[in-house]
Every structure is written in C-alpha cells, then in structure tokens.
Design an enzyme around this catalytic site. Structure first.
Site, short mmCIF file in Angstrom:
data_model
loop_
_atom_site.label_atom_id
_atom_site.label_comp_id
_atom_site.label_asym_id
_atom_site.label_seq_id
_atom_site.Cartn_x
_atom_site.Cartn_y
_atom_site.Cartn_z
N GLY A 34 -8.69 8.74 9.62
CA GLY A 34 -8.96 8.80 11.06
C GLY A 34 -10.09 9.73 11.46
O GLY A 34 -10.36 9.91 12.65
N LYS A 37 0.85 -1.19 0.00
CA LYS A 37 0.00 0.00 0.00
C LYS A 37 0.88 1.23 0.00
O LYS A 37 1.64 1.47 0.94
CB LYS A 37 -0.91 0.02 1.22
CG LYS A 37 -1.66 1.34 1.37
CD LYS A 37 -2.58 1.39 2.58
CE LYS A 37 -3.00 2.83 2.86
NZ LYS A 37 -3.90 2.92 4.02
N ASN A 55 -9.28 1.23 9.53
CA ASN A 55 -8.55 0.90 10.75
C ASN A 55 -9.21 1.56 11.95
O ASN A 55 -9.76 0.90 12.83
CB ASN A 55 -7.08 1.33 10.62
CG ASN A 55 -6.22 0.85 11.78
OD1 ASN A 55 -6.71 0.40 12.81
ND2 ASN A 55 -4.93 0.93 11.63
N THR A 56 -9.21 2.90 11.96
CA THR A 56 -9.67 3.63 13.14
C THR A 56 -11.12 3.33 13.50
O THR A 56 -11.46 3.23 14.69
CB THR A 56 -9.49 5.15 12.91
OG1 THR A 56 -8.17 5.39 12.44
CG2 THR A 56 -9.70 5.92 14.20
#
Lengths: 261, 67
Positions: free
Chosen positions: A161, A100, A209-210
């Site tokens: 995020g 990535k 993710n977050t």
C-alpha cells in the site's frame, strides 16, 4: 504465445490484481476488466451477523467462472490463522487450491513475518494447496519457500500500500536469477513505470491492488498497468541495449553531413 | 436453548438446531459461505446433518474484496 504458467495452469495476463479498496463492486469490475487480469485476489472475512442477504456479493460482480480466484490471508499474523483461513477458503470455493499466503509481522508496516510464513507454507503444501507466497525480498527466504514447494514466490517491491516502487532491484534480480518457479512482484507498485521496471528485471508477473484502486481514475490506471506490464515484458524479452557512458554512438549516419569537408 | 459462539459473539439458539437451520435464521441460506466448527471445516454437504452443541465455536466466512 508468451503466457504465464503457474502450477501447470496457463494465463494470458501477467498482471494479477486485488479487489479491495474500490468504491463499489461496479468500479471493481470495470477496473479488473480494464486490467485484463485473469487472476484476482480476494480476502476471506467473517460474515456480518444480520447482514442483508439480498446485497450483492463480490462473487456476483466477479463470477469465479470468469476469473481465477486467489484467496489471500491478508490480516493474518500467525501461521495458524493463515492456515485456518485458507482451509475455509478452499471449502468456500469448492475445493479451489491455488492460494496466496501472506503472514504479516507488524501492523504499521505490514512487513511479512517470514518465520511464520515458512511454517505456514510447509503445512499448506503438505495439505495439497498450491501456494503463491508473499515474502520479503530476502533471496535466501525466497529460495527456502521454493524448496518447500510453493508454486510462486512473491517478494515485495516496497511495503504493502506504500506505492514506493521498487526499492531494491538488486535483491529482486537475485531472486529472479535463482528461482525455478514464477517470481511475482507483490506490493509496493505505485504507478505504471514501477510495473514496467519489475517486468524488465525479468519478473514473471506483477500483483497490485492499491496502485489501481487508489488512483484518481482506477479504471484508467488499470489500463495503464496492463500496458506497462506488457511493455515491460516485451522489453525484457527483446533484451535491452547495454548502458554506456561516454561512448557516444549516434543513431544517424556520421557521413554526408552538409558543410563537411 | 443452548449457547454458541459465532464469529466471536455469543448467541442463544434452540436445542437440536442444525447448521442449515442456523444459516436460515441468519438469513445466509443460499449464500456462499464456509463454516469452521470448533477448529474443523464443515463441508457444505454436512450442514443439515451437523447438530449444534452447547459452547460450539463457529466461524462463518465469505469472500470479500481484498489484495
């Protein structure tokens, strides 16, 4: 089977998850398991000098034999740093070449620097990497990254995020419509409905993710995201009804209603 | 002794030290790491063969949790 195919490899899950911001490796593992993800992103960082070598590592918690690692270049602000990081990652992971790429432009917003991203992508593709690339939701840049040879384009839904969800579905739609490689919404998903909307738009996968790691119950949220991605994909394949305003069409029979003449 | 820079910090090491010996001293032997020396990746198979020189710049990395 309706599988995700990236660079010729088949994956059952269309949810890709990050492994950062968890309380510990145990929680990481339980969340990844609940998400059903096959592909997990990892970061490459300097060893702490003098660290305790007996401490468990991420590779112990998530054995590379069980998951496809996607080493990222998070934190890199130049093409050169990103390229060096991924060359280290390839050595670290025994020649693994699916990566990535993200090159950031600003520490406050973590917005991608697309000029450096394009530059890094060219070098990495020539160097034999299979590059999944994080980018803005600019359709022209997404197209150029595909033409360079990236194996997936990964536009943001909103800032990394932020959990702000999909702020510009129209741009994402243009990117999806024109792309011949998988489109993965990467960044900005906050909750399950955001993931479902991304998939309903026709994205091939979602990376987050977050949204999972910072939920009050990350493992439960991972499970919710799994279902949202599956539901969104099925809704996309099923083809939604057209939106109609003021053309009422009852779901029940219009005849045989009691008291009617 | 010679001086090398590891992950941005200078460190004194004996002459004729190779990368395997360095990893041993740093308690990283057997851990999965990758090493860049003066901008070039050093393959794991070369760790014993590569002798460190004065002013070498090393980056030693691991995989950690991240998005």
């Amino acid at each position: 089977m309706d599988n995700l195919v990236i660079a010729g490899q088949t994956y059952a899950s269309r949810l890709l998850v990050g492994t950062g911001k968890y309380k510990d490796f145990d929680e990481t593992r339980r969340a990844v398991d609940a998400s059903g993800a096959n592909i997990v992103t990892v970061a490459i960082r300097r060893t702490n000098l003098g660290q305790d070598a007996s401490q468990p590592s991420l590779l112990d918690a998530l054995p590379p034999s069980q998951f496809t690692y996607l080493p990222n270049t998070a934190g890199c602000y130049s093409a050169d740093d990103a390229i060096r990081t991924l060359r280290l990652a390839r050595e670290l992971l025994d020649g693994h070449d699916l990566v990535k790429l993200e090159v950031l432009g600003d520490p406050n917003t973590l917005y991608p620097n697309v000029v450096e991203t394009l530059r890094a992508a060219e070098v990495l593709v020539k160097d034999g990497f299979k590059v999944m690339v994080y980018t803005s939701d600019d359709p022209i840049i997404a197209k150029q990254l595909e033409e360079i040879g990236c194996v997936a384009v990964m536009p943001l839904a909103s800032l990394i995020g932020s959990g702000m969800g999909i702020l510009n579905p129209w741009n994402l739609q243009i990117i999806i419509d024109q792309a011949k490689v998988p489109v993965v919404v990467d960044a900005g998903v906050g909750t399950a409905s955001d993931a479902a909307i991304a998939m309903e738009l026709g994205c091939d996968a979602v990376l987050m993710n977050t949204a999972i790691a910072q939920a009050k119950d990350p493992v439960l949220m991972a499970s919710a995201m799994r279902k949202a991605v599956e539901a969104g994909r099925e809704a996309y394949l099923a083809g939604r009804m057209p939106k109609k305003i003021y053309t009422a069409s009852p779901s029940s029979p219009t005849t045989g209603i009691i008291g009617s003449k | 002794m010679i001086q090398v820079t590891i992950n941005g910090a200078t460190r004194q090491i004996p002459q004729h030290f190779n990368l395997s010996q360095l990893l041993e001293e740093m308690q990283l032997a057997g851990k999965r790491v990758a090493i860049e020396r003066n901008g070039e990746i050093v393959p794991r198979s070369q760790y014993t063969a590569v002798e460190l020189l004065h002013n070498d710049q090393l980056e030693i990395v691991v995989a950690v949790g991240g998005g």
